[in-house]
Design a protein around this motif. Sequence first.
Motif, PDB file in Angstrom:
ATOM      1  N   ARG A 103     -92.200  -3.968 -26.872  1.00  0.00           N
ATOM      2  CA  ARG A 103     -92.053  -2.924 -25.841  1.00  0.00           C
ATOM      3  C   ARG A 103     -91.447  -3.568 -24.595  1.00  0.00           C
ATOM      4  O   ARG A 103     -92.170  -4.111 -23.758  1.00  0.00           O
ATOM      5  N   PRO A 104     -90.148  -3.522 -24.429  1.00  0.00           N
ATOM      6  CA  PRO A 104     -89.501  -4.228 -23.323  1.00  0.00           C
ATOM      7  C   PRO A 104     -89.925  -3.743 -21.939  1.00  0.00           C
ATOM      8  O   PRO A 104     -89.856  -4.504 -20.972  1.00  0.00           O
ATOM      9  N   LEU A 105     -90.386  -2.498 -21.832  1.00  0.00           N
ATOM     10  CA  LEU A 105     -90.764  -1.952 -20.524  1.00  0.00           C
ATOM     11  C   LEU A 105     -92.265  -2.072 -20.254  1.00  0.00           C
ATOM     12  O   LEU A 105     -92.745  -1.529 -19.251  1.00  0.00           O
ATOM     13  N   TYR A 106     -92.992  -2.766 -21.108  1.00  0.00           N
ATOM     14  CA  TYR A 106     -94.463  -2.796 -20.998  1.00  0.00           C
ATOM     15  C   TYR A 106     -94.930  -3.280 -19.625  1.00  0.00           C
ATOM     16  O   TYR A 106     -95.670  -2.586 -18.923  1.00  0.00           O
ATOM     17  N   PHE A 107     -94.504  -4.460 -19.215  1.00  0.00           N
ATOM     18  CA  PHE A 107     -94.968  -5.030 -17.951  1.00  0.00           C
ATOM     19  C   PHE A 107     -94.399  -4.275 -16.754  1.00  0.00           C
ATOM     20  O   PHE A 107     -95.090  -4.090 -15.753  1.00  0.00           O
ATOM     21  N   PHE A 108     -93.158  -3.836 -16.865  1.00  0.00           N
ATOM     22  CA  PHE A 108     -92.551  -3.080 -15.768  1.00  0.00           C
ATOM     23  C   PHE A 108     -93.295  -1.772 -15.520  1.00  0.00           C
ATOM     24  O   PHE A 108     -93.572  -1.402 -14.372  1.00  0.00           O
ATOM     25  N   GLN A 109     -93.607  -1.048 -16.582  1.00  0.00           N
ATOM     26  CA  GLN A 109     -94.300   0.227 -16.423  1.00  0.00           C
ATOM     27  C   GLN A 109     -95.669   0.050 -15.776  1.00  0.00           C
ATOM     28  O   GLN A 109     -96.049   0.816 -14.884  1.00  0.00           O
ATOM     29  N   ARG A 110     -96.397  -0.960 -16.213  1.00  0.00           N
ATOM     30  CA  ARG A 110     -97.724  -1.200 -15.634  1.00  0.00           C
ATOM     31  C   ARG A 110     -97.610  -1.637 -14.179  1.00  0.00           C
ATOM     32  O   ARG A 110     -98.400  -1.208 -13.322  1.00  0.00           O
ATOM     33  N   GLN A 111     -96.643  -2.481 -13.872  1.00  0.00           N
ATOM     34  CA  GLN A 111     -96.457  -2.918 -12.496  1.00  0.00           C
ATOM     35  C   GLN A 111     -96.032  -1.753 -11.609  1.00  0.00           C
ATOM     36  O   GLN A 111     -96.455  -1.663 -10.443  1.00  0.00           O
ATOM     37  N   PHE A 112     -95.208  -0.865 -12.140  1.00  0.00           N
ATOM     38  CA  PHE A 112     -94.757   0.304 -11.378  1.00  0.00           C
ATOM     39  C   PHE A 112     -95.944   1.214 -11.048  1.00  0.00           C
ATOM     40  O   PHE A 112     -96.061   1.715  -9.925  1.00  0.00           O
ATOM     41  N   ILE A 113     -96.819   1.415 -12.013  1.00  0.00           N
ATOM     42  CA  ILE A 113     -98.009   2.240 -11.764  1.00  0.00           C
ATOM     43  C   ILE A 113     -98.896   1.602 -10.705  1.00  0.00           C
ATOM     44  O   ILE A 113     -99.380   2.270  -9.783  1.00  0.00           O
ATOM     45  N   TRP A 114     -99.100   0.295 -10.816  1.00  0.00           N
ATOM     46  CA  TRP A 114     -99.909  -0.405  -9.811  1.00  0.00           C
ATOM     47  C   TRP A 114     -99.245  -0.342  -8.443  1.00  0.00           C
ATOM     48  O   TRP A 114     -99.937  -0.279  -7.420  1.00  0.00           O
ATOM     49  N   ALA A 115     -97.927  -0.365  -8.404  1.00  0.00           N
ATOM     50  CA  ALA A 115     -97.228  -0.266  -7.116  1.00  0.00           C
ATOM     51  C   ALA A 115     -97.487   1.091  -6.463  1.00  0.00           C
ATOM     52  O   ALA A 115     -97.716   1.171  -5.247  1.00  0.00           O
ATOM     53  N   ILE A 116     -97.471   2.155  -7.253  1.00  0.00           N
ATOM     54  CA  ILE A 116     -97.761   3.491  -6.719  1.00  0.00           C
ATOM     55  C   ILE A 116     -99.196   3.561  -6.204  1.00  0.00           C
ATOM     56  O   ILE A 116     -99.455   4.045  -5.085  1.00  0.00           O
ATOM     57  N   VAL A 117    -100.141   3.081  -7.020  1.00  0.00           N
ATOM     58  CA  VAL A 117    -101.549   3.069  -6.599  1.00  0.00           C
ATOM     59  C   VAL A 117    -101.721   2.249  -5.328  1.00  0.00           C
ATOM     60  O   VAL A 117    -102.445   2.644  -4.401  1.00  0.00           O
ATOM     61  N   SER A 118    -101.048   1.107  -5.271  1.00  0.00           N
ATOM     62  CA  SER A 118    -101.178   0.214  -4.114  1.00  0.00           C
ATOM     63  C   SER A 118    -100.605   0.833  -2.852  1.00  0.00           C
ATOM     64  O   SER A 118    -101.134   0.633  -1.751  1.00  0.00           O
TER      65      SER A 118
ATOM     66  N   TYR B 107     -89.312 -11.064 -22.746  1.00  0.00           N
ATOM     67  CA  TYR B 107     -90.623 -11.590 -23.159  1.00  0.00           C
ATOM     68  C   TYR B 107     -91.466 -10.483 -23.799  1.00  0.00           C
ATOM     69  O   TYR B 107     -92.096 -10.681 -24.840  1.00  0.00           O
ATOM     70  N   ALA B 108     -91.479  -9.282 -23.163  1.00  0.00           N
ATOM     71  CA  ALA B 108     -92.267  -8.172 -23.680  1.00  0.00           C
ATOM     72  C   ALA B 108     -91.709  -7.664 -25.004  1.00  0.00           C
ATOM     73  O   ALA B 108     -92.465  -7.285 -25.905  1.00  0.00           O
ATOM     74  N   GLU B 109     -90.391  -7.663 -25.151  1.00  0.00           N
ATOM     75  CA  GLU B 109     -89.760  -7.221 -26.398  1.00  0.00           C
ATOM     76  C   GLU B 109     -90.144  -8.140 -27.554  1.00  0.00           C
ATOM     77  O   GLU B 109     -90.487  -7.674 -28.647  1.00  0.00           O
ATOM     78  N   LYS B 110     -90.119  -9.439 -27.303  1.00  0.00           N
ATOM     79  CA  LYS B 110     -90.403 -10.391 -28.373  1.00  0.00           C
ATOM     80  C   LYS B 110     -91.876 -10.425 -28.735  1.00  0.00           C
ATOM     81  O   LYS B 110     -92.234 -10.527 -29.914  1.00  0.00           O
ATOM     82  N   ASN B 111     -92.766 -10.324 -27.742  1.00  0.00           N
ATOM     83  CA  ASN B 111     -94.192 -10.495 -27.997  1.00  0.00           C
ATOM     84  C   ASN B 111     -94.936  -9.186 -28.237  1.00  0.00           C
ATOM     85  O   ASN B 111     -95.966  -9.182 -28.918  1.00  0.00           O
ATOM     86  N   LEU B 112     -94.421  -8.090 -27.676  1.00  0.00           N
ATOM     87  CA  LEU B 112     -95.121  -6.814 -27.795  1.00  0.00           C
ATOM     88  C   LEU B 112     -94.289  -5.722 -28.443  1.00  0.00           C
ATOM     89  O   LEU B 112     -94.828  -4.666 -28.788  1.00  0.00           O
TER      90      LEU B 112
END
Length: 351
Positions: free
Chosen positions: A25-40, A18-23
Amino acid sequence: MALLFIGVVMVFSASAIYAEKNLGRPLYFFQRQFIWAIVSMFAMGAMSRYDYNRLREWVMPIFAVTCLTLIAALFFPPIAGARRWIRLGPIGLQPAEFAKLASILFLAAYLDKKHSKLGSFVSGIAVPLAVVGVLLFLIGLEPDLGTPSLMFCVAVLMLFVAGARWQSILGALALAAPIVAVELWRKPYRRARLLSFLHPFENIKGAGYQLSQSILAVGSGGWTGKGFGASKLKLMYLPTPHTDFIFPVVCEELGLLGAAAVLALFATILIQGVRIARAAPNLFGTLLAAGICFSIVLQAFFNIAMSIGLLPTKGIPLPFFSYGGSSLLSTMIGVGILLNISRQTRAEALK
């Protein structure tokens, strides 16, 4: 931690195409979720060390700030037709996710303080539900019906745990039922969702499209699934599969056995949460632990039931799994409070 790890991995699997087709950047959502996971995780660790009893001092300030942020969200540009987010540069916050914790904290403090008056309908039921109702009303203006429904269910369960009279609780439910019915029927898209829930395959190209695709994804996983990353329905058939409908991707890739393992982890949170609540050093801790536990598990139940056609579709994320920093952060803060209550219970037992 197991749910958090599996959730972040599944966000990658569900969002890459989904991220590859629309943005692009295939890792876009994963990278942001990973950062939020660390913060959380840091937030969870901090709250596990913070004395939960001191939260009483912050009940009204937290409640007031929550109301202000919910009001502020109404003035930001809508996303997908709803004003649920506050945009701060690249960061988007969803105040309704933190309103869940605010309502639980208020109810725990109020019911602890007014425990002797729970026999009264006004003091024991009407007043606390009216105060929480302010949050529900503001969230409903976004518009959002799923989150207020979840918060109301948690509030009722907390009243039950606190010892409120059955007659009063049933009276509150009777008053709430017509409001929910009117809200369901007032908005055309909600009526369409309700009708598609009753007959998901009758309008498969219209209102029933998302639910029918979700059911197909769940059923096609079989016992052991198609394998990690091998979901077919996420190939632009299931809309935004990394958000509220991530559970069907789990079922398709990990199968019935994988989905059962996820359900077992949520059941473990329920069992351990109830144990922490029962053993808490005081009533405030009991109500706070119960509210947090019920909120996480009920939210998971609503999301999963929605994705397999047992409940009408609503915008309720799956805790630890659905993409979104606000949901993940508020959930992990709640887990941190649970850990602190457990830690203090053990400390009291050793004295």
